[in-house]
Design a protein around this motif. Structure first.
Motif, PDB file in Angstrom:
ATOM      1  N   GLY A  24     -14.906   6.889  -6.710  1.00 53.98           N
ATOM      2  CA  GLY A  24     -13.931   7.189  -7.754  1.00 53.98           C
ATOM      3  C   GLY A  24     -12.578   6.548  -7.501  1.00 53.98           C
ATOM      4  N   ILE A  25     -12.592   5.359  -6.903  1.00 55.16           N
ATOM      5  CA  ILE A  25     -11.351   4.643  -6.600  1.00 55.16           C
ATOM      6  C   ILE A  25     -11.467   3.206  -7.101  1.00 55.16           C
ATOM      7  CG2 ILE A  25     -10.763   6.046  -4.576  1.00 55.16           C
ATOM      8  CD1 ILE A  25     -11.956   3.803  -2.823  1.00 55.16           C
ATOM      9  N   GLY A  26     -10.356   2.511  -7.138  1.00 58.15           N
ATOM     10  CA  GLY A  26     -10.365   1.116  -7.540  1.00 58.15           C
ATOM     11  C   GLY A  26     -10.991   0.237  -6.471  1.00 58.15           C
ATOM     12  N   ILE A  27     -11.543  -0.877  -6.904  1.00 57.72           N
ATOM     13  CA  ILE A  27     -12.167  -1.797  -5.956  1.00 57.72           C
ATOM     14  C   ILE A  27     -11.141  -2.353  -4.971  1.00 57.72           C
ATOM     15  CG2 ILE A  27     -12.018  -3.843  -7.428  1.00 57.72           C
ATOM     16  CD1 ILE A  27     -14.847  -4.608  -6.340  1.00 57.72           C
ATOM     17  N   SER A  28      -9.914  -2.555  -5.428  1.00 58.57           N
ATOM     18  CA  SER A  28      -8.882  -3.071  -4.517  1.00 58.57           C
ATOM     19  C   SER A  28      -8.566  -2.056  -3.425  1.00 58.57           C
ATOM     20  CB  SER A  28      -7.617  -3.462  -5.275  1.00 58.57           C
ATOM     21  OG  SER A  28      -7.057  -2.338  -5.920  1.00 58.57           O
ATOM     22  N   THR A  29      -8.599  -0.777  -3.774  1.00 62.71           N
ATOM     23  CA  THR A  29      -8.374   0.273  -2.766  1.00 62.71           C
ATOM     24  C   THR A  29      -9.505   0.264  -1.748  1.00 62.71           C
ATOM     25  OG1 THR A  29      -7.178   1.650  -4.348  1.00 62.71           O
ATOM     26  CG2 THR A  29      -8.092   2.766  -2.405  1.00 62.71           C
ATOM     27  N   TYR A  30     -10.734   0.175  -2.233  1.00 61.14           N
ATOM     28  CA  TYR A  30     -11.865   0.142  -1.301  1.00 61.14           C
ATOM     29  C   TYR A  30     -11.779  -1.083  -0.404  1.00 61.14           C
ATOM     30  CZ  TYR A  30     -16.298   0.249   0.923  1.00 61.14           C
ATOM     31  OH  TYR A  30     -17.255   0.252   1.902  1.00 61.14           O
ATOM     32  N   ASN A  31     -11.425  -2.227  -0.972  1.00 67.03           N
ATOM     33  CA  ASN A  31     -11.283  -3.451  -0.192  1.00 67.03           C
ATOM     34  C   ASN A  31     -10.251  -3.252   0.917  1.00 67.03           C
ATOM     35  OD1 ASN A  31      -9.543  -6.154   0.130  1.00 67.03           O
ATOM     36  ND2 ASN A  31     -11.712  -6.645  -0.112  1.00 67.03           N
ATOM     37  N   GLN A  32      -9.185  -2.555   0.610  1.00 64.18           N
ATOM     38  CA  GLN A  32      -8.158  -2.293   1.622  1.00 64.18           C
ATOM     39  C   GLN A  32      -8.677  -1.379   2.728  1.00 64.18           C
ATOM     40  OE1 GLN A  32      -4.923  -0.887  -0.793  1.00 64.18           O
ATOM     41  NE2 GLN A  32      -4.136  -2.955  -1.137  1.00 64.18           N
ATOM     42  N   TYR A  33      -9.593  -0.483   2.407  1.00 61.27           N
ATOM     43  CA  TYR A  33     -10.231   0.333   3.447  1.00 61.27           C
ATOM     44  C   TYR A  33     -10.981  -0.578   4.412  1.00 61.27           C
ATOM     45  CZ  TYR A  33      -9.696   4.570   0.490  1.00 61.27           C
ATOM     46  OH  TYR A  33      -9.238   5.616  -0.266  1.00 61.27           O
ATOM     47  N   GLU A  34     -11.729  -1.521   3.870  1.00 63.10           N
ATOM     48  CA  GLU A  34     -12.538  -2.404   4.710  1.00 63.10           C
ATOM     49  C   GLU A  34     -11.694  -3.360   5.545  1.00 63.10           C
ATOM     50  OE1 GLU A  34     -15.713  -4.442   2.711  1.00 63.10           O
ATOM     51  OE2 GLU A  34     -16.834  -2.587   2.415  1.00 63.10           O
ATOM     52  N   THR A  35     -10.573  -3.805   5.005  1.00 61.59           N
ATOM     53  CA  THR A  35      -9.739  -4.759   5.742  1.00 61.59           C
ATOM     54  C   THR A  35      -8.763  -4.075   6.686  1.00 61.59           C
ATOM     55  OG1 THR A  35      -8.054  -4.838   4.002  1.00 61.59           O
ATOM     56  CG2 THR A  35      -9.856  -6.462   3.879  1.00 61.59           C
TER      57      THR A  35
END
Length: 74
Positions: A24-35
């Motif tokens: 339930g979050i934006g893809i950019s937020t998820y990407n920031q989790y991974e990076t």
């Protein structure tokens, strides 16, 4: 061997878009989790753990603490 969140996600067959929708979050937020650009909130760690079938304890979740000055009783 330690694996990154991106490696575990990829091996589990999920895309970043699928993960972001499931959380339930934006893809950019998820990407920031991974990076590592953004810390993963505890509730999201639990959800990611369930989705990817990994233990919460296997996450390294850096915590930031803000300490205020505490006045000592004189």
């Amino acid at each position: 061997m330690n694996k990154t969140l991106a490696e575990v996600r990829t091996e589990s067959g999920y895309t970043q878009e699928e993960m972001s929708k499931a959380l339930g979050i934006g893809i950019s937020t998820y990407n920031q989790y991974e990076t590592g650009a953004r810390n993963i909130p505890v509730d999201k760690v639990k959800r990611i753990s369930n989705i990817l079938n990994i233990e919460e304890k296997d996450f390294f979740v850096p915590l930031k603490f803000t300490l205020s000055k505490i006045k000592k009783d004189e």
